[in-house]
Design a protein around this motif. Structure first.
Motif, short mmCIF file in Angstrom:
data_model
loop_
_atom_site.label_atom_id
_atom_site.label_comp_id
_atom_site.label_asym_id
_atom_site.label_seq_id
_atom_site.Cartn_x
_atom_site.Cartn_y
_atom_site.Cartn_z
N ASN A 139 0.83 -1.20 0.00
CA ASN A 139 0.00 0.00 0.00
C ASN A 139 0.87 1.26 0.00
OD1 ASN A 139 -2.71 1.28 0.32
ND2 ASN A 139 -1.71 2.14 2.11
N SER A 140 0.35 2.30 -0.66
CA SER A 140 0.98 3.62 -0.69
C SER A 140 -0.13 4.63 -0.90
CB SER A 140 2.00 3.68 -1.84
OG SER A 140 1.33 3.63 -3.09
N GLU A 148 0.54 4.25 6.23
CA GLU A 148 1.92 4.29 5.80
C GLU A 148 2.12 3.37 4.59
OE1 GLU A 148 4.44 3.21 9.02
OE2 GLU A 148 3.73 4.81 10.35
N THR A 149 3.24 3.53 3.91
CA THR A 149 3.61 2.58 2.86
C THR A 149 3.76 1.21 3.49
OG1 THR A 149 4.72 4.29 1.54
CG2 THR A 149 5.33 1.98 1.14
N ASP A 253 0.22 13.30 4.50
CA ASP A 253 1.28 12.98 3.54
C ASP A 253 1.36 14.09 2.51
OD1 ASP A 253 -0.02 12.09 0.82
OD2 ASP A 253 -1.18 11.04 2.34
N THR A 255 2.62 14.75 -1.44
CA THR A 255 2.98 14.08 -2.69
C THR A 255 3.03 15.10 -3.82
OG1 THR A 255 0.67 13.57 -3.25
CG2 THR A 255 1.88 11.93 -1.96
#
Length: 260
Positions: A139-140, A148-149, A253, A255
């Motif tokens: 997962n990301s 979390e990743t 997060d 990105t």
């Protein structure tokens, strides 16, 4: 994990809205010992450590059909993607077949100031020899935000390590809108809802009970989009509604924002 790869690709149109892409990927990966208690590592990771560096050669294709910019309705459209990668057909240490698909619908409303978007996406990886940590889905934020990743999915009991999954599926609902600020600030907003999971292993020994199952998570969140000289940034603030006790949450997060 250490990884290096080369992935050239060739794309060409096959219709007004359709594009076919052919790709080749050559990758070297190595799973390094991640715990001082080597004997306690789950067998899925021990096998990859014992194998040392692995070379993967894969051939693949993807097809996309996009009517959002060239369709009859300039304010609505669909995006469909389907792709497959085949590793091991031209040598290498790894063999698998990976298949993924995505369907996105988009519509502009309220004088074209608000964009509504709905996406359904999923993938599966299969291997006669069993999948490896380096090839599975983790997962990301590009799958399910709010974690979390590697924060959801199969996880080892002794080391609490994410093992990745052979499957993933997610549905995402989003709305992007102006914030009423001067356009030169480059700031807009958004809200979203994600619902999905990462699951499935060939070897289920020494994993947290139930972490191999498709336990569905749901997340709500808000975004701030900021167009900067360095590129478009996206700030996500999230809250997990449905989760498991062993999941690793991430309430914020940052990105690089991508265009759909």
């Amino acid at each position: 994990m250490r990884r290096a790869y080369l992935s050239p690709r060739l794309s060409f149109p096959i219709s007004q809205n359709g594009v076919l892409t052919l790709n080749y990927r050559s990758e070297w990966s190595e799973v390094r010992e991640v715990d001082s208690n080597y004997a306690d590592l789950p067998s899925q990771i021990q096998a990859d450590i014992d194998a040392g560096g692995l070379v993967t050669h894969s051939l693949g294709y993807s097809y996309s059909y996009d009517t959002r910019r060239t369709g009859l309705n300039p304010n609505a459209g669909l995006l469909f993607k389907f792709g497959q990668d085949y590793a091991g057909v031209i040598g290498g240490d790894v063999d698998f077949t990976r298949t993924s698909a995505e369907l996105t619908g988009e519509m502009k409303v309220l004088n074209e100031e608000v964009t509504l978007r709905a996406t359904v996406e999923g993938g599966i990886i299969e291997s006669d020899d069993g999948t490896r940590v380096s090839n599975r889905y983790f997962n990301s934020p590009s799958i399910i935000r709010g974690f979390e990743t590697g924060g959801i999915g199969p996880r080892s009991t002794t080391n609490d390590l994410a093992l990745g999954g052979n499957y993933y599926a997610v549905a995402r609902l989003e709305a992007d809108f102006p914030l009423g600020l001067p356009e030169e600030y480059g700031l807009t907003g958004g809200v979203f809802f994600d619902y999905g999971s990462v699951w499935g292993l060939d070897d289920t020994t020494a994993i947290i009970a139930g972490s191999d199952d498709p336990n569905w998570r749901s997340v709500i969140g808000a975004s701030i989009f900021w167009t900067t000289p360095l590129g478009p940034l996206r700030f996500n603030f999230t809250k997990a509604l449905d989760k498991e006790d062993y999941d690793k949450e991430q309430s914020f997060d940052l990105t690089i924002s991508t265009s759909f």
